[in-house]
Design an enzyme around this catalytic site. Sequence first.
Site, mmCIF file in Angstrom:
data_model
loop_
_atom_site.group_PDB
_atom_site.id
_atom_site.type_symbol
_atom_site.label_atom_id
_atom_site.label_comp_id
_atom_site.label_asym_id
_atom_site.label_seq_id
_atom_site.Cartn_x
_atom_site.Cartn_y
_atom_site.Cartn_z
ATOM 1 N N GLU A 267 0.847 -1.195 0.000
ATOM 2 C CA GLU A 267 0.000 0.000 0.000
ATOM 3 C C GLU A 267 0.884 1.246 0.000
ATOM 4 O OE1 GLU A 267 -3.461 2.019 2.852
ATOM 5 O OE2 GLU A 267 -1.891 0.750 3.693
ATOM 6 N N LYS A 324 -10.687 0.603 -2.108
ATOM 7 C CA LYS A 324 -10.874 0.217 -0.710
ATOM 8 C C LYS A 324 -12.302 0.500 -0.250
ATOM 9 C CE LYS A 324 -8.537 0.780 3.759
ATOM 10 N NZ LYS A 324 -7.428 1.479 4.464
ATOM 11 N N CYS A 381 -4.772 -2.657 3.947
ATOM 12 C CA CYS A 381 -4.504 -2.235 5.318
ATOM 13 C C CYS A 381 -5.488 -2.894 6.288
ATOM 14 C CB CYS A 381 -4.535 -0.717 5.413
ATOM 15 S SG CYS A 381 -3.863 -0.070 6.962
#
Length: 503
Positions: A267, A324, A381
């Site tokens: 990321e 995301k 994440c």
Amino acid sequence: MIKSIKEKHFISCILAGALSGLAFAPTFLLPLVLCLGLLSYHISISNSFKKAALLGFCFGVSHFVISLHWISFAVLLYAKELWWLLPFSIFGLPCVIAIFISLSAGMAYFFKESRYYDLYFAASWTFCEWLRSWLFTGFPWNQLGYSLSFSTILVQGASIFGVLGLSLIIAYIASGVRYLLSDKVLLIRHTIISFIIFALMTFLGLARLNYFSEIGNTDLSIRVVQANIQHQGQLSINQFIDNLKTHIDLSEDHGSLLHPKLIIWPESSVPTFINNQDLLNIISSFLTPEQTLITGSVNKDDQSEYVGMYGINYLGQIIFSYNKIHLVPFGEYLPLRNKLPEIISKKLSKMLEKIIDLNYSKGYMGKSIKVDNLSIRPLICYESIFPHEVRTKDADLILNITNGNWFGHSAGPYQHFYITAMRAVENGIPVIVNANNGISAIIDPVGRILKQTKINTKTYLDGYVPNKLKFSTLYTSYHEMITIGFLIFVLSTLELIKKRNNT
């Protein structure tokens, strides 16, 4: 209230909560989780719901201050500008999450006279952990079950009950510690039951690991690039180029016998909008026709900006993308921005705009991507901490890319790694973790760590994607319903036996 907090049992709950916070990664001092029994004891002798709830709150605050202290590391990076946020990062979040432990303590209070109080205490604790996993966007970090994640053997029960089922078991076992202060006969009985439970968990773990001892690999060869880029705030053009060169250098063959088909960057490895053809040409310059690069970056359309995971081929084309879905509150967006008074919203955004971008939008893309005929469940994440959102039958691989450099060499990256590894056991699907400077790893579908890196190390991992299990796990198929059904069955059976004995 101030006077009551000074009482010995409140002080002991605060100390017990702090000690129990050390049961998680990286310390994994598992015996300290038994300190939960002290909270169970004080609830059982409380004379009011209010007192029991306050005991739970005191326990919870100290528990989370210790286990989540690493969150303040992100604030310390900008101590000059954000010093005023330190008290909130150290105590604010623990105080909010402690409300759930306060609620569980209050619920347990109503069953303190029951012969099966220990089971009700464990059920209340587990129910509130479940609430914490989704209420107000959810924050199921360091649920009690994760204290077992140091042992591949003991976590195999997660394939049936999930991490919440492990929490239930630990809370039940720990609750019996209260008998040290009350009834030695009941202590012996509880110890025997706990030993049987522990033996069954160990037997299940050993049997399952032995049964799946030869899982084998797919044909998809991979390289996981851990560039170890330290946090640098706003990048200059020279820093940006240097970081990109580091990623490319680690991605090239260097005479490796394994020619990876899939190269994975973490990321934020491309911390600018990726839909720029010149940038894409540079990124793809080292790729061969049979290779694909997956990288973390950001993107935008006419209305919104997104945190994403992108697949790039040797022609510099984006061949798939994932935006995301579960954003970090106060890290990637400002909660209730549209409902806050405009002056407050603007002030908060202005205070934080030099450090983080709060303008990202939630993605609505599909939940899987395809590489070499394998279906990949992408996670960015902290999306990996939500078992109910990760749960999947269709994926061949769970891929989590993360950054982690906000938190340095703290407990945070370790905790995130072991939380993510639990998703492999729950789903029977291999997991690959790529952390910029945390712990990167290849994990098989029963949670065995096949390869891993050390924290804060510039390196890469080469390997093959392990096969998934041939059959879905019970947890994947029935999720928390198994734990709920088990609890209802046990409690109703015990209450029925109690009624028959009383007649």
